[in-house]
Motif scaffolding. Structure first.
Motif, short mmCIF file in Angstrom:
data_model
loop_
_atom_site.label_atom_id
_atom_site.label_comp_id
_atom_site.label_asym_id
_atom_site.label_seq_id
_atom_site.Cartn_x
_atom_site.Cartn_y
_atom_site.Cartn_z
N UNK A 163 0.85 -1.19 0.00
CA UNK A 163 0.00 0.00 0.00
C UNK A 163 0.88 1.24 0.00
N UNK A 164 0.27 2.34 -0.34
CA UNK A 164 1.00 3.60 -0.29
C UNK A 164 1.17 4.02 1.18
N UNK A 165 1.92 5.05 1.40
CA UNK A 165 2.23 5.49 2.76
C UNK A 165 0.97 5.82 3.56
N UNK A 166 0.01 6.48 2.95
CA UNK A 166 -1.22 6.85 3.69
C UNK A 166 -2.21 5.71 3.76
N UNK A 167 -2.03 4.66 2.95
CA UNK A 167 -2.90 3.49 2.99
C UNK A 167 -4.11 3.56 2.08
N UNK A 168 -4.30 4.67 1.35
CA UNK A 168 -5.48 4.79 0.48
C UNK A 168 -5.40 3.87 -0.74
N UNK A 169 -4.20 3.67 -1.27
CA UNK A 169 -4.01 2.81 -2.43
C UNK A 169 -3.43 1.48 -1.96
N UNK A 199 -0.29 -7.20 -16.01
CA UNK A 199 -1.33 -8.08 -15.49
C UNK A 199 -0.87 -8.86 -14.25
N UNK A 200 0.39 -8.70 -13.82
CA UNK A 200 0.87 -9.30 -12.57
C UNK A 200 0.51 -8.43 -11.37
N UNK A 201 0.16 -7.19 -11.64
CA UNK A 201 -0.18 -6.22 -10.60
C UNK A 201 -1.68 -5.94 -10.64
N UNK A 202 -2.30 -5.90 -9.47
CA UNK A 202 -3.71 -5.55 -9.39
C UNK A 202 -3.87 -4.49 -8.31
N UNK A 203 -4.32 -3.31 -8.69
CA UNK A 203 -4.58 -2.25 -7.73
C UNK A 203 -5.98 -2.49 -7.17
N UNK A 204 -6.03 -2.81 -5.88
CA UNK A 204 -7.29 -3.21 -5.25
C UNK A 204 -8.15 -2.01 -4.88
N UNK A 205 -7.58 -1.02 -4.24
CA UNK A 205 -8.35 0.13 -3.78
C UNK A 205 -7.59 1.42 -4.06
#
Length: 101
Positions: free
Chosen positions: A39-45, A81-87
């Motif tokens: 996740x990113x530092x803030x946790x949003x992504x 396609x090996x990466x999936x951005x969930x949120x």
């Protein structure tokens, strides 16, 4: 009165229907099993990766130096396609160092 311009699809909206924002048809069919999560530092992504990187590199270009505030940055290279951005992908946008926006 000038004629209305035809509306074009928003590139941001269109890209969210492809990897890494949406799973590929093959990954939907065969399944996506996360090997790594992050996740990113803030946790949003949040994101998940289903395989090891195919390569890694150091980038010394001026854009990376500016964006990272460092003389270089390390990057893992993997198929989209090996990466999936969930949120949080709605908050992601392309950044142009040249235009500073």
């Amino acid at each position: 009165m000038p004629a209305d311009k035809p509306t074009q699809p928003d590139a941001h909206d269109e890209r969210t229907s492809r990897p890494p924002y949406a799973l590929s048809d093959e990954k939907k069919k065969n399944g996506f099993t996360a090997k790594y999560t992050g996740k990113c530092y803030c946790g949003n992504v949040t994101f998940e990766i289903d395989s090891d990187p195919v390569d890694a590199t150091y980038c010394h270009c001026r854009s990376c130096q500016h964006l990272h505030g460092a003389p270089y940055q390390w990057a893992a290279i993997l198929p989209k396609d090996a990466l999936h951005i969930k949120t949080g992908y709605d908050d992601l946008h392309f950044y142009s160092a040249q235009h500073k926006k």
